[in-house]
Scaffold this active site. Structure first.
Site, PDB file in Angstrom:
ATOM      1  N   ASP A  49      38.525 -15.457 -44.444  1.00 12.59           N
ATOM      2  CA  ASP A  49      37.476 -15.023 -45.372  1.00 12.59           C
ATOM      3  C   ASP A  49      36.125 -15.523 -44.854  1.00 12.59           C
ATOM      4  OD1 ASP A  49      36.900 -14.094 -48.375  1.00 12.59           O
ATOM      5  OD2 ASP A  49      35.726 -15.901 -47.972  1.00 12.59           O
ATOM      6  N   TYR A  54      27.393 -16.670 -44.628  1.00 12.84           N
ATOM      7  CA  TYR A  54      27.857 -17.918 -44.013  1.00 12.84           C
ATOM      8  C   TYR A  54      27.282 -18.122 -42.611  1.00 12.84           C
ATOM      9  CZ  TYR A  54      31.429 -17.522 -47.698  1.00 12.84           C
ATOM     10  OH  TYR A  54      32.095 -17.358 -48.886  1.00 12.84           O
ATOM     11  N   LYS A  79      31.581 -10.177 -46.459  1.00  8.77           N
ATOM     12  CA  LYS A  79      30.878  -9.850 -47.707  1.00  8.77           C
ATOM     13  C   LYS A  79      29.415  -9.554 -47.414  1.00  8.77           C
ATOM     14  CE  LYS A  79      33.567 -13.666 -49.641  1.00  8.77           C
ATOM     15  NZ  LYS A  79      33.447 -14.733 -48.644  1.00  8.77           N
ATOM     16  N   HIS A 112      28.904  -9.509 -52.449  1.00  2.00           N
ATOM     17  CA  HIS A 112      29.102 -10.959 -52.640  1.00  2.00           C
ATOM     18  C   HIS A 112      28.741 -11.426 -54.064  1.00  2.00           C
ATOM     19  CE1 HIS A 112      29.152 -14.816 -49.987  1.00  2.00           C
ATOM     20  NE2 HIS A 112      29.575 -15.093 -51.188  1.00  2.00           N
ATOM     21  N   LEU A 196      40.348 -25.538 -54.439  1.00  2.51           N
ATOM     22  CA  LEU A 196      40.545 -26.984 -54.600  1.00  2.51           C
ATOM     23  C   LEU A 196      39.376 -27.609 -55.347  1.00  2.51           C
ATOM     24  CD1 LEU A 196      41.760 -27.776 -50.953  1.00  2.51           C
ATOM     25  CD2 LEU A 196      43.170 -27.780 -53.022  1.00  2.51           C
ATOM     26  N   LYS A 237      39.406 -23.972 -47.515  1.00  2.00           N
ATOM     27  CA  LYS A 237      38.708 -24.274 -46.257  1.00  2.00           C
ATOM     28  C   LYS A 237      38.982 -25.725 -45.875  1.00  2.00           C
ATOM     29  CE  LYS A 237      34.989 -26.387 -44.287  1.00  2.00           C
ATOM     30  NZ  LYS A 237      34.617 -27.808 -44.438  1.00  2.00           N
ATOM     31  N   SER A 238      39.225 -25.952 -44.593  1.00  3.12           N
ATOM     32  CA  SER A 238      39.211 -27.327 -44.082  1.00  3.12           C
ATOM     33  C   SER A 238      38.781 -27.299 -42.625  1.00  3.12           C
ATOM     34  CB  SER A 238      40.578 -27.999 -44.197  1.00  3.12           C
ATOM     35  OG  SER A 238      40.470 -29.295 -43.616  1.00  3.12           O
ATOM     36  N   ARG A 243      44.837 -30.970 -42.303  1.00  2.00           N
ATOM     37  CA  ARG A 243      44.733 -30.382 -43.655  1.00  2.00           C
ATOM     38  C   ARG A 243      45.001 -28.878 -43.624  1.00  2.00           C
ATOM     39  NH1 ARG A 243      39.303 -33.260 -46.061  1.00  2.00           N
ATOM     40  NH2 ARG A 243      40.273 -35.215 -46.718  1.00  2.00           N
ATOM     41  N   ASN A 247      47.736 -27.302 -46.071  1.00  2.00           N
ATOM     42  CA  ASN A 247      47.417 -26.251 -47.044  1.00  2.00           C
ATOM     43  C   ASN A 247      48.243 -24.982 -46.841  1.00  2.00           C
ATOM     44  OD1 ASN A 247      45.550 -28.084 -47.960  1.00  2.00           O
ATOM     45  ND2 ASN A 247      43.763 -27.055 -47.083  1.00  2.00           N
TER      46      ASN A 247
HETATM   47  N1  LIG Z   1      32.683 -15.362 -53.050  1.00  2.00           N
HETATM   48  C1  LIG Z   1      32.048 -16.488 -53.271  1.00  2.00           C
HETATM   49  O1  LIG Z   1      30.995 -16.523 -53.913  1.00  2.00           O
HETATM   50  C2  LIG Z   1      32.588 -17.745 -52.717  1.00  2.00           C
HETATM   51  C3  LIG Z   1      33.605 -17.705 -51.788  1.00  2.00           C
HETATM   52  N2  LIG Z   1      34.116 -18.870 -51.259  1.00  2.00           N
HETATM   53  C4  LIG Z   1      35.227 -18.742 -50.281  1.00  2.00           C
HETATM   54  O2  LIG Z   1      36.309 -19.572 -50.722  1.00  2.00           O
HETATM   55  C5  LIG Z   1      36.627 -20.499 -49.682  1.00  2.00           C
HETATM   56  C6  LIG Z   1      37.185 -21.789 -50.264  1.00  2.00           C
HETATM   57  O3  LIG Z   1      36.230 -22.409 -51.111  1.00  2.00           O
HETATM   58  P1  LIG Z   1      35.402 -23.741 -50.724  1.00  2.00           P
HETATM   59  O4  LIG Z   1      34.155 -23.696 -51.531  1.00  2.00           O
HETATM   60  O5  LIG Z   1      35.300 -23.847 -49.270  1.00  2.00           O
HETATM   61  O6  LIG Z   1      36.245 -24.906 -51.348  1.00  2.00           O
HETATM   62  P2  LIG Z   1      37.761 -25.414 -51.296  1.00  2.00           P
HETATM   63  O7  LIG Z   1      38.192 -25.511 -52.712  1.00  2.00           O
HETATM   64  O8  LIG Z   1      38.558 -24.630 -50.323  1.00  2.00           O
HETATM   65  O9  LIG Z   1      37.572 -26.888 -50.766  1.00  2.00           O
HETATM   66  C7  LIG Z   1      37.098 -27.188 -49.482  1.00  2.00           C
HETATM   67  C8  LIG Z   1      36.835 -28.687 -49.431  1.00  2.00           C
HETATM   68  O10 LIG Z   1      38.061 -29.384 -49.667  1.00  2.00           O
HETATM   69  C9  LIG Z   1      38.383 -30.237 -48.576  1.00  2.00           C
HETATM   70  N3  LIG Z   1      39.826 -30.092 -48.344  1.00  2.00           N
HETATM   71  C10 LIG Z   1      40.485 -29.021 -47.848  1.00  2.00           C
HETATM   72  N4  LIG Z   1      41.803 -29.238 -47.800  1.00  2.00           N
HETATM   73  C11 LIG Z   1      42.008 -30.478 -48.272  1.00  2.00           C
HETATM   74  C12 LIG Z   1      43.164 -31.271 -48.450  1.00  2.00           C
HETATM   75  N5  LIG Z   1      44.372 -30.814 -48.136  1.00  2.00           N
HETATM   76  N6  LIG Z   1      43.005 -32.519 -48.967  1.00  2.00           N
HETATM   77  C13 LIG Z   1      41.776 -32.982 -49.286  1.00  2.00           C
HETATM   78  N7  LIG Z   1      40.645 -32.273 -49.139  1.00  2.00           N
HETATM   79  C14 LIG Z   1      40.747 -31.030 -48.631  1.00  2.00           C
HETATM   80  C15 LIG Z   1      37.545 -29.738 -47.416  1.00  2.00           C
HETATM   81  O11 LIG Z   1      37.159 -30.803 -46.593  1.00  2.00           O
HETATM   82  P3  LIG Z   1      37.344 -30.776 -44.967  1.00  2.00           P
HETATM   83  O12 LIG Z   1      36.766 -29.488 -44.480  1.00  2.00           O
HETATM   84  O13 LIG Z   1      36.556 -31.972 -44.554  1.00  2.00           O
HETATM   85  O14 LIG Z   1      38.815 -30.912 -44.722  1.00  2.00           O
HETATM   86  C16 LIG Z   1      36.328 -29.153 -48.093  1.00  2.00           C
HETATM   87  O15 LIG Z   1      35.381 -30.173 -48.345  1.00  2.00           O
HETATM   88  C17 LIG Z   1      35.289 -20.672 -48.953  1.00  2.00           C
HETATM   89  O16 LIG Z   1      35.433 -21.350 -47.733  1.00  2.00           O
HETATM   90  C18 LIG Z   1      34.835 -19.242 -48.872  1.00  2.00           C
HETATM   91  O17 LIG Z   1      35.560 -18.562 -47.884  1.00  2.00           O
HETATM   92  C19 LIG Z   1      33.657 -20.080 -51.700  1.00  2.00           C
HETATM   93  C20 LIG Z   1      32.629 -20.170 -52.589  1.00  2.00           C
HETATM   94  C21 LIG Z   1      32.008 -19.012 -53.178  1.00  2.00           C
HETATM   95  O1  LIG Z   2      30.396 -19.638 -50.432  1.00  2.00           O
HETATM   96  C1  LIG Z   2      30.003 -18.610 -50.982  1.00  2.00           C
HETATM   97  O2  LIG Z   2      30.508 -17.512 -50.759  1.00  2.00           O
HETATM   98  C2  LIG Z   2      28.911 -18.676 -51.969  1.00  2.00           C
HETATM   99  O3  LIG Z   2      28.372 -17.690 -52.360  1.00  2.00           O
HETATM  100  C3  LIG Z   2      28.599 -20.006 -52.538  1.00  2.00           C
HETATM  101  O4  LIG Z   2      28.940 -21.014 -51.721  1.00  2.00           O
HETATM  102  C4  LIG Z   2      27.204 -20.128 -53.046  1.00  2.00           C
HETATM  103  O5  LIG Z   2      26.333 -19.615 -52.125  1.00  2.00           O
HETATM  104  C5  LIG Z   2      26.898 -21.538 -53.376  1.00  2.00           C
HETATM  105  O6  LIG Z   2      27.755 -22.300 -53.781  1.00  2.00           O
HETATM  106  C6  LIG Z   2      25.533 -21.989 -53.227  1.00  2.00           C
HETATM  107  O7  LIG Z   2      25.459 -23.301 -53.645  1.00  2.00           O
END
Ligand SMILES: NC(=O)C1=CN([C@@H]2O[C@H](COP(=O)(O)OP(=O)(O)OC[C@H]3O[C@@H](n4cnc5c(N)ncnc54)[C@H](OP(=O)(O)O)[C@@H]3O)[C@@H](O)[C@H]2O)C=CC1
Ligand SMILES: O=C(O)C(=O)[C@@H](O)[C@H](O)C(=O)CO
Length: 283
Positions: A49, A54, A79, A112, A196, A237-238, A243, A247
């Site tokens: 994704d 991004y 997106k 988006h 998460l 995401k990690s 991790r 996951n």
């Molecule tokens: N459409 C939208 O508006 C949005 C879409 N998204 C999408 O959703 C995806 C996931 O959401 P995101 O906001 O990244 O958050 P997540 O809920 O996936 O959490 C990511 C965070 O959790 C940590 N993490 C990951 N796995 C573990 C684990 N097993 N144990 C402990 N910590 C962990 C990561 O740290 P580290 O990297 O250091 O491991 C990172 O800081 C995004 O990457 C994006 O693709 C997100 C936000 C908005």
């Molecule tokens: O990650 C995404 O897809 C988002 O749209 C969000 O992260 C958003 O931009 C946000 O959290 C800004 O603080």
């Protein structure tokens, strides 16, 4: 390259299917993206994704190319950035996305954010351009993200194609059930972003760690499994390979109905959000 673990697919309303688990790339910066996404593909992820916003599509494309995997083996979502809603900007930026991703199609392309006031709140003309990409086969499925029930009503009244998915914030601290139900009622699959809750307090919550100890899994696996059993698509995401592998291991254990209910009861409503509210986010 590892053999891909068995990840179930879920049916979309357009006859296609999507892997239920993928890899999220928000905050995977462009200089690291080829390496990080490459590690995710090596770990076994086959669904990525990304988003124009991004700024990492070139790295994602490079990771796919270097992986040696067939294009068809990877489910790829991008997106439309909030700055590209005007039809000509949407067309131009979509071309650029395909070029950066080194592909001639994406599996899924989303608006988006609905942007309630920018562009006069007109996402209908934007959606018509996504319908164009869909007709051309350059976006095999199209969908929306962060759309509220009233936005879905507006699309239904004016558009030909029903979005295949609504990608929205959802996790045990913010179950977002009203939007989830409104989307599902219209035949859309839910993609739960920040599954998460961005890895903060949620995975240290005693309710989560207690269940993790009981099922002999990590807190992150417990939260991700909760999403799986709700029937939603997720892409945690990690940036850490360990991790990433953790996951992925979600399909060889189950939570009981009681454990599911305990996690669902953590919902805090609005204060539980970790990301922006679509009522006001225009960034
Ligand atoms: N459409 C939208 O508006 C949005 C879409 N998204 C999408 O959703 C995806 C996931 O959401 P995101 O906001 O990244 O958050 P997540 O809920 O996936 O959490 C990511 C965070 O959790 C940590 N993490 C990951 N796995 C573990 C684990 N097993 N144990 C402990 N910590 C962990 C990561 O740290 P580290 O990297 O250091 O491991 C990172 O800081 C995004 O990457 C994006 O693709 C997100 C936000 C908005
Ligand atoms: O990650 C995404 O897809 C988002 O749209 C969000 O992260 C958003 O931009 C946000 O959290 C800004 O603080």
């Amino acid at each position: 390259m590892n053999a891909a673990p068995q990840i179930p697919t879920l049916p979309l309303n357009d006859g296609r299917a999507i892997p239920q688990l993928g890899f999220g790339t928000w905050q995977v910066e462009q200089p690291d993206a080829a390496r990080v996404v490459g590690e995710a593909l090596k770990a076994g992820y086959r669904h990525v994704d990304t988003a124009q916003m991004y700024g990492n599509e070139r790295g994602v494309g490079e990771a796919m190319r270097r992986s040696g995997l067939d294009r068809e083996a990877i489910y790829l979502t991008s997106k439309l950035s909030n700055d590209n809603h005007q039809p000509d900007d949407a067309r131009r930026s979509f071309e650029q996305s395909l070029q950066d991703l080194q592909t001639d199609y994406v599996d899924l392309f989303l608006i988006h954010w609905p942007l309630p006031t920018r562009y006069g709140g007109d996402f209908v003309s934007t959606w018509r351009v996504l319908e164009e990409f869909h007709r051309e086969g350059r976006a095999r499925s199209i969908g929306v993200s962060n759309f509220r029930p009233q936005d879905l009503d507006k699309l239904a009244a004016h558009c030909e194609v029903t979005p295949a998915v609504n990608q929205i914030e959802a996790h045990p601290y913010f179950t977002n059930d009203e939007v989830r139900a409104a989307s599902r009622k219209r035949g859309m699959l839910i993609e739960a972003w920040s599954p998460l809750a961005r890895g903060g307090e949620l995975i240290e919550d005693p309710a989560v760690t207690g269940i993790a100890a009981a099922v002999d899994r990590t807190p992150a696996q417990v939260v991700l499994r909760w999403h799986v059993q709700r029937g939603d698509v997720i892409f945690p995401k990690s940036s850490h390979a360990e991790r990433m592998r953790e996951n992925l291991r979600l399909f060889d254990f189950e939570l009981s109905d009681e454990q599911m209910a305990t996690l669902t009861a953590l919902d805090q409503g609005e204060p539980g959000r970790v990301g922006p509210n679509p009522d006001t986010f225009e960034g």
